[in-house]
Structure formats: structure tokens, C-alpha cells
Design an enzyme around this catalytic site. Structure first.
Site, PDB file in Angstrom:
ATOM      1  N   PHE A  26       9.387   2.546   8.563  1.00  0.00           N
ATOM      2  CA  PHE A  26       8.289   1.435   8.795  1.00  0.00           C
ATOM      3  C   PHE A  26       8.612   0.456   7.881  1.00  0.00           C
ATOM      4  CE2 PHE A  26       4.001  -0.379   7.841  1.00  0.00           C
ATOM      5  CZ  PHE A  26       3.370  -0.413   8.964  1.00  0.00           C
TER       6      PHE A  26
ATOM      7  N   LEU B 296       7.780  -3.116   6.416  1.00  0.00           N
ATOM      8  CA  LEU B 296       6.729  -4.352   6.327  1.00  0.00           C
ATOM      9  C   LEU B 296       7.034  -4.876   5.021  1.00  0.00           C
ATOM     10  CD1 LEU B 296       3.934  -5.714   7.043  1.00  0.00           C
ATOM     11  CD2 LEU B 296       2.915  -3.971   5.873  1.00  0.00           C
ATOM     12  N   THR B 297       7.089  -4.207   3.898  1.00  0.00           N
ATOM     13  CA  THR B 297       7.338  -4.858   2.541  1.00  0.00           C
ATOM     14  C   THR B 297       8.727  -5.411   2.569  1.00  0.00           C
ATOM     15  OG1 THR B 297       5.834  -3.110   1.595  1.00  0.00           O
ATOM     16  CG2 THR B 297       7.488  -4.287  -0.037  1.00  0.00           C
TER      17      THR B 297
ATOM     18  N   ASN C 193      -4.215   4.454   8.327  1.00  0.00           N
ATOM     19  CA  ASN C 193      -4.227   5.743   8.677  1.00  0.00           C
ATOM     20  C   ASN C 193      -3.302   6.594   7.586  1.00  0.00           C
ATOM     21  OD1 ASN C 193      -5.392   5.848  11.148  1.00  0.00           O
ATOM     22  ND2 ASN C 193      -3.564   5.415  12.214  1.00  0.00           N
ATOM     23  N   ALA C 194      -2.121   5.873   7.337  1.00  0.00           N
ATOM     24  CA  ALA C 194      -1.408   6.409   6.079  1.00  0.00           C
ATOM     25  C   ALA C 194      -2.464   6.597   4.728  1.00  0.00           C
ATOM     26  CB  ALA C 194      -0.266   5.511   5.793  1.00  0.00           C
TER      27      ALA C 194
ATOM     28  N   GLU D  67       1.100   0.945  -0.553  1.00  0.00           N
ATOM     29  CA  GLU D  67       0.060   0.985   0.406  1.00  0.00           C
ATOM     30  C   GLU D  67      -1.245   0.447  -0.048  1.00  0.00           C
ATOM     31  OE1 GLU D  67       0.124   3.585   3.615  1.00  0.00           O
ATOM     32  OE2 GLU D  67       2.164   3.963   3.326  1.00  0.00           O
TER      33      GLU D  67
END
Lengths: 429, 429, 429, 429
Positions: free
Chosen positions: A165, A167-168, A285-286, A408
Site C-alpha cells: 500500500f 501512501l507515505t 479499516n487497518a 497509520e
């Protein structure tokens, strides 16, 4: 509980005596006389369904039998065995809250009980699973076209395809809205975008097949999600070097994602979602999984510290457990674990009823990570100098839990999210 | 300041521009207009003599130039280079508070400034030096015969002979009075004792030449100190296996000491001291070094966090340093470093005047280790997820400082030592 | 030490046995063998001059004999006896650091030792004195004309004229720069200003004769200081109603200042200073007194808790002092008192040498108030339910210390002052 | 919900607009879209039944309308109006969890919601009610003969007879097993006991009619419970002087109980219970009410601090609510309130199902009191110096919550109760 999970679990596990005990213990709660159970001080089990108890028992059994024996060496070597995700897939533990596509379709709480079982062993193992289940499968399930779901979810559920995933970015952690990765229309190849830019601190990236990457569409400046398939990426357009020498989460694998004009077909872009809502929904969700997961790590710290305190004797042969200062540390951590578990169960129920808000998730993610870290550190003191030996496991949990507090949504960022919700005023500056 | 230190330092260091600057800065304090210096907020430098300022500058210069570049790799590889002690010996940094035998004979505070300089780089490097200087050389100097001093101190001061200090046993950490290692008269060889038993968590033991070991004399049941010389120990009577896979202090080497009827001549036993007074006196000196040393580690965390906060930008390009929550973390840690430094200087002065008590040392050892650990952890939060990369150094300090809080008296034990001193009642149970 | 203090103290006090003992104890420190003293754990007395020891002994003697017996009733009745300031004046305790005008001219540290002695009894008594000494006398001495000094300082030093310091306004606490009080030129009476506006939370205002009031000059918009003399203020232009029903500092008197076109002659305006530098400089002096003063309150809490813990018996007749959880509370508070005292002495010395900065004062004011409050609260727990009875005194200290944490710069404000000094970036927003 | 509560509540309250709103708000939760509610962040209302929501709404309405306006003056004057218990009785709020004897017979959670409503106004008011409901009515209901129940419960439920609970003695707080009060057979009057001894810190004692007193039976040395009826006690045998000048809980009345050969008929002794089980069972019920009650006080602090932070402006007209340091305080306290509420609801449910253990009650009593106190203190900082004015109410809550932390088991004692349950080893020493 889904048929898949039901059918598969027994085959693998029911002959094993440990599971039988676990299920028996779980069921005992319905009838027994009230007795304080330090492993579940406020009887959170009474809030779980039979299915949830069984799923939890199965997951705990797998984790204790199959994961626990590997973690010490994996952490030392900073090595993650991708086989683990395949094993989890076989047991139906991946994407477990998704209904359909071969996923188990269990409740949000059941999904959290699975993360708790995994994180009781190691936060890194849980991270690897969370990325696969919540961030990538969850993202595709929520925002992808039917075609994307059909193409990726079944194999991801089995652990045959591994996800990452993105994003960062190196310069944008707490503030993903400023991301620099771009997607522009392919100048020659119609129906394709070219993605360029870098992501960092990406769990599983070096071993991933399917990369859910967020980038700003050149033409609109808006953030969009793209499913980048490594098999379809020409050489030189996608690199995923590992980041080594980490201080924590060493039993998970972390890396970067470098995209250099990587072509992605238009149908791999999420159509329904634009802006930060997409990645934030995945994170939501995570984060739920982390909130209940970290309680597993804290509970393992409690169990280890309790055992150590009972076995270690100092001053006239008294066990450490006899000392007031030691008992207070145990009481504090046990209370935090009990409270955090109840809060996570409540939010899970609300989530399934459509009543949960992101701020609730922020609250339990922040608090449970903070308290788990604090508790682990305090319990570590019970081990004195011996905690320095990795064989006691406590130092590993402490190092891992620091990371869970930061990813997160770092704890302070969640404080400001809550502060904004309480006051109506944002203070991110 | 001793002639040796004076004479040697210039040769090695005065041509180097960094030292010149350091000394200039140190001297500037006498005359400059008052200005807040975040690196020394309460101007502790005004309490130091010219000699102490110069020693501190020299030690800082050596540590930053020679030690700092090695520590990242050493920590990763869990490797300690014994050459470091030889370098320190050449500079006159070992056993520096001892007068004579080639030692520098500096003040207690100056000795602490040396440990601070080393621990600013790494607590493990400081541990290696503390064992050599405070525990072994200090012990021999305080309790050994003139002959023992003449035999060991000069070469130890030069770092040609390396020392280890054997007190802690596998089953006896906070309660050394229950130790199991024994010394009995040699049945055949008159004038010799045979030592048997095991020690653990012994810094430097695998590379040590001279082991100061505490054992119970069979005939009296009283604890006595023995200088075990590896060169004189027959094969199979002395083993010093390394302990690997540590969670902290990985840049120092730690091991066990196994003695199996190891013969030690009577003259290697300390004559003047019996019972726990001997080892406790050695520990007292080492604890002083830890108290000022950990302030160096904390100060390095502050400097690293400050730099990171100024360089890292989030949310509209603001540096993290602009956020209130970040500023408070910096303010708290800076205050603790300033207070801890003053307290350690005060106790150092009292020590040289013969006015210090062990409880004072307990107080500053406990408080400075506790606050350094707490401060490092809080500052670590500023780095968010990036702290997981070992290149930022902050995670290493956090892991190291946990250990300093536990060794030479775990924090809670010192609380009870202080509690006993305050109330007159012991509560170790 | 000034002649005045020297000459006066003996007349009043030397025949008293308590003082003799106090001085003897103070002197004993030079020669005695080292022994841990829970009342001065890090032997801060060794840092004091003979004069300072004598002043401290005299002030402690007066406070314990004359103030301590009155405080319980005063606090209950929320009543402040202005006679106290006259007594302090007679002993030379007011404006003690000022040289000349009948003031004692003692060191900054000696001034702090006086505040510590008073605050050991009650923070409210210390507040009343601080306003007189640091804020008003200090302000006039630093910024007033020679004529103003001659007119007010001698009588204030004797406690014949009482002062109040008007800075805080109802809508402007932490941010005095936004004050609304104005001074405009008298339309008719040349050489006069008319002051209008309100100040609140002004210690001593209802009983004050001389009010140092800060207002914005209409013509420039700049803040200037004015000495308002109640005797010269026409009826209806100056009101100073008391604020009652306070939760803390009930043994001091607090009120408002309402000015309604109150005429003040031009020569009562401070000429040399403009803007916030004036009031901040006054606050700086007062904050120093608070920093050392609160250590007195904390030490009194320690002494009371220790006595209670030794006398109170529970569970098989054991004194509370035998419990680990109790000992840890005592150890923590004692350490904070010892550290805070050393830091305050250091800053006092720097102040007299012209080397102190306002940020240093912020640091010790913040830290000592925070730790005193925290320590008092923790020690209060030792008293259990009995702390609710005001006769144990602990609840009074807890309530008082909350106030000291908030006035003259609330703790968070000082955090941001320090944060700005450390990072170079202001975050007051 | 009992008929009595149902029937009576409407008559009194339904015409009032506030209640209508409260009930409407409560019901709204079933259907509305998810939205974060800072007053109930984790939607604990979804766990309540319709009846419980209605009871809570009614109790909140009464408390806000009838109690809140009186508390400031009552606290100032240290005065408790016994009329309050009569009003509560009329509304069916006393002994509400008891079935029969005119009591409402509501769930344990509903009982807790009533205490929460009362403690939202003042912990002292809640204390007065807890003694009546949980300690005295609860004790008589659990251990008294049918005759005793019939004689006392109906009038106590109406608030016509007021109760007090005598367990704590001047020398025995945390350790009631060492009590000194005795009961011996009356030498002349058969069927009577003579009670002698003193109790202290007894809420309501000066205004009580019915005193449930625990004493050691001379003949057996075992602790037994006696219902002492003031109307039947000869002059000079029962004295209940008030304790004045309290630091907290000033809106409740507290006193001592002195018994001097006070005759009590045999039938007023509890027959079924002996030893500490009796008083501990009563305390268990009261502790539950405290656990949920203190959440009300904390929530009131949050609401007050939030309002203040939104209205108070500093630095360029920004509300305090915009500052990160303020938002973090609000986020922390809100989280603790949300978590504590969920835990208390869970234990309430378990209690009604017969699954709660005393250790669970210890856990929630300890944690909720600790967190409420901590939260109140942190929120108080938002008010700065203004918190000193009693009109902001925050100082009152802080002072009250200290007391709740100490009574019915001081926090540390509950830590050791939990520690014993976790380790199996007692450490009370």
C-alpha cells in the site's frame, strides 16, 4: 462465520489438542461461576459470539503453534517469510471481513480477534497481514471495479498474490495531502497512465505483486488510487528496494516504491473515489485492526512479565511477584488491556452497524497503541537487565509497539483529530 | 589536571581545528553577555574549572571524531572494537580520577565529563570504559595491595590490559548478597584459592585480561574480591563466552564468566575489605559516571530531535519545530538534562571533599537514568516512523538507556535505597 | 549581608533557642562526616555562604514560630493579616535583595531562601511577600526615578506601605500585550495622566497603598508603568474589591483594581521603560522567588508525609513507611526537591553575576512549580482519606501549588517560551 | 424499570421541556447517521435499554435542574441539605436496584447511571446518595432479616429515614479487619448487645437515623453488622459529631460515630454474615456506583473546560481551543471518560448476570477514580489562574475526586488487590 473459514479450519486444526482446549475454555465461560481471569479481567469473552470465539481460538492456535516458534530468529535476521501469508490464506485469515471472492466474511470484531492473535506473537507479523487484508484487499473491495475485485481478491485471499500500500512519501508522513507522486496520461498509449514518484516505509513492498499506489492526477491535481501490477510493469519502471537495519518490526519486511513512468491501464484506477477519502478509508479499516491487535501484544507482555515475576527470586528467595512495585506494574497493564479490548469490541460492533465514525477509530487506535507501548515499557522493568536478552521477547514487543504508535497516524496526530472533533477547531496549523 | 593528560592531549589534539573551537567556546563563557544556550541551559559550564573545560573539550573532540563514525556499524554488527580502549588509554581517559600509576588524577567531575562525552556517542562505549576505569581500576586502586596496583594499573591506564568486573550472577541481580560463587583454599597448592561459579551480564568479559571477581570465601562465608589474571589461569578453569543478540548496548561486548576451580594466588585477594562494602564501593564510582554519562546521551537525543524538527516539514511547509506538542517535548527533555547535569556536578564536588554518601549517588543515578530514558522516548516521538531507521540514532539511544536504567542498581532498587534512607525502614522485603 | 539585616536579626532572634540550634546545625555541615540528610539530600547547604545560612535560619525561625501557628485559621477564614508584612519588614525580609533605601541588600539566593522559608508555611504568605518585594519594590527600584525610590522604598521595606502589582486583566492573562487599560493625558490638569480600566487576580490589591499599574499610553499605544498612590486618588477613581471564595491561596488576599479616570502625576510614570520589558523584568524577579519558594512547600509536604507514614500503622501494625509504594512516593518527591533547589541556587548565582537569562528563570519557575505540585499530589495519597482534614496541611499545599503553577506564566506558556528559545520558532500562534 | 419509578417520574418531570429534549436525544441514537459525539465518543448509549435511557434522562434532568443550582453555595458553606435525599426518594432514585420494599428494581447499570447523573453535579451529593442506597439499604437488603427489611427499607427508599455506614475507624482505614469497636452481650438486658467504640469519616452520620455499624463480637472476635436506630438509643450512648473544615466533598456531611455501651437488640444484628465479607459486599455495590459516578464528574469537567477553551481568547484573539496543548488535554480526558464508561457498563451487565467478581469492581473503581482525578487536574490547567475562582466549578471537582480516589479502597490498595488476583501472592505485607 463464513463457510470457507468453518470448513477449512477444522480440517487443519481440530485434531490438535491445543485447539480443543482453547475452544473448551472459550465455551466454559457460558456456565462457570464467576472467577477473576487475569487474561480477560473484564470478561470481554461474554461479548463475543460462538463464531467469534471459535475464530479467535483457531487464530490463536495457529499463531502460537506456527508463528511463535519462528519469530525470534526472524527478528534477529530481519527477515520475513512470505510463506506466512500463504499459510494465513489457507486458513481463511486474509481479508476475513470481506464477503465473497473466497473471503470469510466475518464480523469486524472477528477480524480484530485475528489481528490480536497475530500481534500476540509479533506486531510485524500483524503488520504484514494488515497490509494485505485491510489496506490492499480492503481498498480494492471498497473502491475497485468488479473486474478488479475478480482479478485480485481471490488470489490475494489465498495469499498467492501479495499486496503493498503506497501512501507515505519520503517528505510527507503525517500530511499525505502534500504527496508528490504523479500520474499523467500516457503520451502515446491511450488508456494508460504513467506513474512517477517515490513512496517509503511500505510494508511488504519488496515482496509484493500488487501495489495499491496513491498519486496525484496531473490534469486535476486530485489524489487517485491505482493498482500497479508488478507482472505488467516494464523493467526499470518499478523498483521496490528493502529498507534494512530497522529498530523495530524487524520480523516484517519494509521497503520503498520507486515508480519511473510506470504504465498503468486506466481500468486499474479507482473510479469512485478522489482525494484523501480513498486512502483514509483504507487506513480506517487497518487502524481498527491495530487497535485490537496491539492489545494482543500487551497481553503477551503481561503473560511474560507475570511468569518472570513468579519464577525470578531475589532477597530471601521471594519471587519478584511479591513486591508491591511489581504488582502495581502488572495491575496497571492488565487494566489497560482490559479497557482497550472492551473499547475495540464496542467500536467493532458500531462499525458493523454503520454507526462508527473515523474519530472513534482514531480514539481507539491512539489510546490502545499508547497504552500498549506504555504498558510494555513498564512491564519490561520487571525483567531488569535480563530484558536485554532477546529470548525474553519483551524488548521485541517494546520496539515493535513504538512503531505501531507512529504508523497509520502518529499518536499526536490522532490527538489533534480528536481535538478537532471535540472543539470544532483544527490545530494542525 | 595531571601532567600526563595535559602533555598528551596537546600532542594529539591541539592541531585539530575542532578542539580549538571547543576550547574557545568554553572560554567564551567567562566574558560573554548572557544568552540562553539550549545545549547548556543553566550554564553548568560556569561551575567547571579551566582544566575541566579543557578535558571535556578534548574528550568530546575525540568522541565525535573517532567514536561517532564507528558506532552505527558496530551497533548493527553487535561488535566492540577493543582498540577503542587502547585509544582512550593513549589520551589518558582511563582511570582518569586515579592519582598516580600513570593515571591523570583529575577531579570526579572531570571524570564524569569524560563519561558524558563518550555516552553522547553511545552508552555501550561508555559502559566499556566505565568497567575499565571505575569498576576494575577503581577497585584495585581502592582495595588492592601496592603490589597489585603496580602490577595492573599502569597497563590498564594505557588500555593494554582490559578489565572485567564479576558481581552479578544468573540468579542474583538486585541481590548480590546471595551470590553462589565460592573461593576455597587450594587443597594442594598453598597460598592459592580455587574459584568456582558463574557470573553473567559482564561487560567486556570476553575480551578481558584482568577479571575482578567477587566470591564467597568458603571458610568464612564472607564476600571477598579476587583479581583473576587470564594469563595465569590454566586452560579449562576460566571461560568467558559472549552473550549475543542483545536488545541494547550492542556496541559494547557482554558475556559470562565461568570459573571452574580456577586457581588464584592469595595476594590477588583484596585484604582490606570484606562483605558487600567492596563491590558496592566500586559500583558507587561507576554509578557516578553513569549519572553524568546518561546526560550526554540525553543531550545527543535533544540535538538530534531539534535538528530533525527544524528540517522536517509537514502541513503547509511548517517545520515540526513550530508545533506546540513538539516544543513541549523539547522543553521537557532540555530541562531534565540541565537539572541532571547540575545535580551530578554538585555530587562530584561533594565526593572530592569527602562529603558524598552512597544515597546521593543512588539519587542521581536513578533520576538521571530515569529522565534520560523518559526524555529519549519522548523525543523519539518527534521522528515519527522515521525513528525506526537506525540512521537517525535515536532508537539506539532509547534502547541503550533502558539498560542503563537497570544496571548497577535497577531504578526501583534505588527507590527503595532512598526510601530506606528517608524513613529509616527497609522495604526490600 | 546588609548591616540592617545583621543588626536587626540578632536583637530580635538571637536569644531564642531555636535560632541558636538552626545556626549550629547550619555550621555543623562544614565539619561533619558525610551522612545522608533527607531534608537536604544533595547538601545544597554547602553552596551557601555563612551569611546566607544565617539569613535562612532566621527566616525559617520567624516563619515556623510566627506564621505557622496562624495559617490554618487564616486559610479557613480566607483572611490575610496585613500585620504580617509589617513583621517581615521589621526583620528586614522585604525587598531584601535591594541595596539601599533601608533594604538588606542580600544575594539573590538569600532572597530566594527567604521565600522558601515563607512558602514552607504557605504559598499565599509567600505570594503576599513576593508582590511587595519583587514586583512592586523591585519594579520601582529598577525603573523608577530616584525621587520615586526615595518616596516609596523605605516605607515599603518596613511594611508600612503595602504594594500591589496590576498587570493581568480579566480578558488578558497569558497575553498581557493585549491589555485594555489606558492612560491618557489629563485634559485639564497638565502633568497628569488619567488611568482607566480593570485588573484582576491582583494579590494584596484590597489592602494596598501603592499600586504599580501597567497601562497603554493613548498617544503611543505603548505599555507604560505607573505608580498609583491610593492616598492621592480621588474617591471613585480607584476601587479594589476583594475576590472571595478562592480554591487556593486562601491565606493571601486577592482582588481587582478598577480605575476610572484616576489621575496620576507624570513623575509617577516610569520613564526608562516602555512595552512589555518593564512588567516582564519585574515578573522575572518574582519568578525566581517562586522557583525557590515552591521547594519550601514541597519540602514541607515531604516532612508531613514522612511523619504521617512513620506514625500511621495498618496491616499487622506496620507503619505505612514500610510499604514500597509509599517509599517510592517519598523518594520521587525528595529527588525533585533536591534537584529543584540546586537549579535555583545556580540560577541565583548567575543572576548576581549578570549571566542569567529570562529563559533560565522560565525553566526553573516551570519545572519547580510543576514538580512541587506533582510531588504534593503524590504525597497526599499517603494520607489516604485523612488528607481531607485540613489539619494535616497537605491539602492546603496541593491547592496552593496549583495556583503557583498558573501565575506569573502558566506552565504551558513557559514550555513555549523554552520551545522558542530552543528552536528559534515561536508557537504561541 | 419498576412501576414506581415509571409512574412517579412522568408525574414530576414529563411536563418539563428539558426532559423531553433529553429523551428525544436519547432516542435519536437508534436511527441517526454516524456522527462523533464528544459527550459520548464511543456511543455507549447504544448499549443501554430504553428503560435505562429514560432513567438516565430523568436523573440528569433532576440533577441539573434541582441540584446544580445549590451546589456552589453548599460547598462554600460546607453544608448538606438532607432534603435532597427526600427529593431523591420521591423520584425513586434511592436503593433503585433493590426489587421490592417500594424500590425501583432497576438494573445495576441503571443504578450507575443515576450515580453518574448525581456526580456530574457533585461527588459529595453522590456520596450522600451512595451511602443511603448502596451501603445501608444494600446492606440491610442483602444481610438483614425480613423484619429488618420491612422496618427500614420502605422509609429509607422514600428518604424519610437517613442512613450511615460505620466501618472505618480512626486507626484503621485500609485495614478494617483490625477494627476496635466491640459488641458484648448486655449484662442485664437479655437479647441485647452493647456496642462501644468509634468510627470516623462517616458520610451522613450527623444527620442519620439508621446506622449500619460493624463491630467485633466479644465472644467470638468475629466482625458482625448491627443496625443502630438513633430513635432507640438512650442519651449519651450515641454521638455523631460532624467533621468540619474538609478540603473536599464539602457539599456532603461527614462525621464520627461514638458508641458508648449503646444497646442494640439482637434482631438488629445481621445473622447470615460474619467477618469482613459483610462490609466488603456492601462496599462492592457502592464501588460500582463510584466507578460510573466519577465518569459523570469527569464529563462535567470536560464540558466546562471545552466551553472555557472556546470562549477564552488569548494571543491575537484565538480561542484557547485552537492550541495543540489544550486539544491534547481534551482528547486525553475524553478518551478516559469513554473507556471508563464502557468498562463500567460491561461490569454492570456481568453483575446482573452473576458473573462479576470483586476484583472486577476493584479494577473499575480504581481506574475510573484515578483517571477522573488525573483528567480533572489536567483540564483544570486550561483555566489557568481562573480555576481558583470557585464559580468555574473545576476546582471543586478536582478536590472531590481526590477523595473518591481514597475512599472505599484507596487506589494503591486496589492495585494490590489486583496484583494478588493476577499473581496469586498477597503483598499487603
Amino acid at each position: 462465520m463464513s463457510r470457507i473459514l468453518c470448513m477449512r479450519a477444522p480440517r487443519r486444526l481440530l485434531s490438535q489438542p491445543i485447539l480443543a482446549t482453547a475452544i473448551r475454555n472459550a465455551r466454559r465461560y457460558a456456565s462457570s461461576a464467576p472467577q477473576f481471569d487475569w487474561e480477560d479481567p473484564l470478561a470481554s469473552k461474554t461479548l463475543l459470539t460462538e463464531d467469534e470465539l471459535a475464530i479467535s481460538a483457531m487464530a490463536e492456535s495457529y499463531c502460537q503453534e506456527e508463528l511463535a516458534p519462528r519469530v525470534l530468529q526472524a527478528y534477529r535476521d530481519e527477515n520475513y517469510d512470505p510463506q506466512i501469508l500463504r499459510e494465513m490464506g489457507e486458513l481463511g485469515l486474509l481479508g476475513a471481513t470481506i464477503k465473497g471472492w473466497g473471503c470469510a466474511g466475518v464480523s469486524t470484531v472477528a477480524g480484530g480477534l485475528i489481528t490480536r492473535a497475530v500481534e500476540r506473537v509479533d506486531s510485524g507479523y500483524r503488520s504484514g497481514m494488515s497490509v494485505q487484508s485491510s489496506l490492499v484487499m480492503g481498498g480494492i473491495h471498497e473502491f475497485g471495479s468488479e473486474e478488479l475485485k475478480d482479478r485480485y481478491l481471490p488470489d490475494m485471499a489465498k495469499g498467492k498474490l501479495l499486496g503493498a500500500f503506497g501512501l507515505t512519501e519520503p517528505n510527507h508522513g503525517s500530511d499525505p495531502g502534500s504527496m508528490e507522486m504523479t500520474a499523467r496520461e500516457h503520451p502515446q498509449k491511450k488508456g494508460y497512465y504513467l506513474l512517477s514518484g517515490s513512496k517509503t516505509w511500505i510494508t511488504n513492498s519488496p515482496i509484493s505483486d500488487v501495489l495499491l499506489v496513491w498519486a496525484k492526477l496531473k490534469e486535476t491535481g486530485k489524489i487517485r488510487g491505482f493498482v500497479v501490477d508488478r507482472r505488467d510493469s516494464p523493467a526499470g519502471t518499478l523498483e521496490t528496494p528493502a529498507i534494512k537495519n530497522k529498530n523495530g518490526l524487524r520480523a516484517s519486511i519494509t521497503g520503498m516504491i520507486h515508480l519511473q513512468d510506470c504504465p498503468v491501464p486506466q481500468e486499474n484506477m479507482f473510479l469512485e473515489v478522489e482525494g484523501l477519502r480513498g486512502p483514509f478509508s483504507c487506513l480506517n479499516n487497518a487502524r481498527y485492526g491495530i487497535a485490537l491487535g496491539t492489545m494482543g501484544a500487551l497481553e503477551d507482555c503481561i503473560a511474560r512479565a507475570r511468569t518472570y515475576a513468579l519464577e525470578r527470586k531475589q532477597f530471601k528467595g521471594n519471587p519478584l511477584a511479591k513486591y508491591q512495585l511489581v504488582q502495581k506494574k502488572l495491575a496497571d497493564a492488565t487494566t489497560d488491556a482490559a479497557y482497550g479490548t472492551l473499547a475495540a469490541i464496542q467500536v467493532g460492533r458500531l462499525k458493523d452497524e454503520g454507526k462508527a465514525t473515523p474519530e472513534m477509530i482514531s480514539m481507539i487506535k491512539r489510546q490502545n497503541c499508547d497504552r500498549a507501548l506504555q504498558g510494555a515499557r513498564t512491564l519490561q522493568e520487571i525483567f531488569g537487565g535480563n530484558a536485554v536478552s532477546d529470548e525474553y521477547g519483551i524488548g521485541r514487543h517494546v520496539a515493535n509497539l513504538y512503531v505501531t504508535q507512529t504508523y497509520e497516524g502518529q499518536s499526536d496526530i490522532h490527538s489533534l483529530i480528536l481535538g478537532r472533533a471535540i472543539t470544532g477547531i483544527q490545530a494542525f496549523v
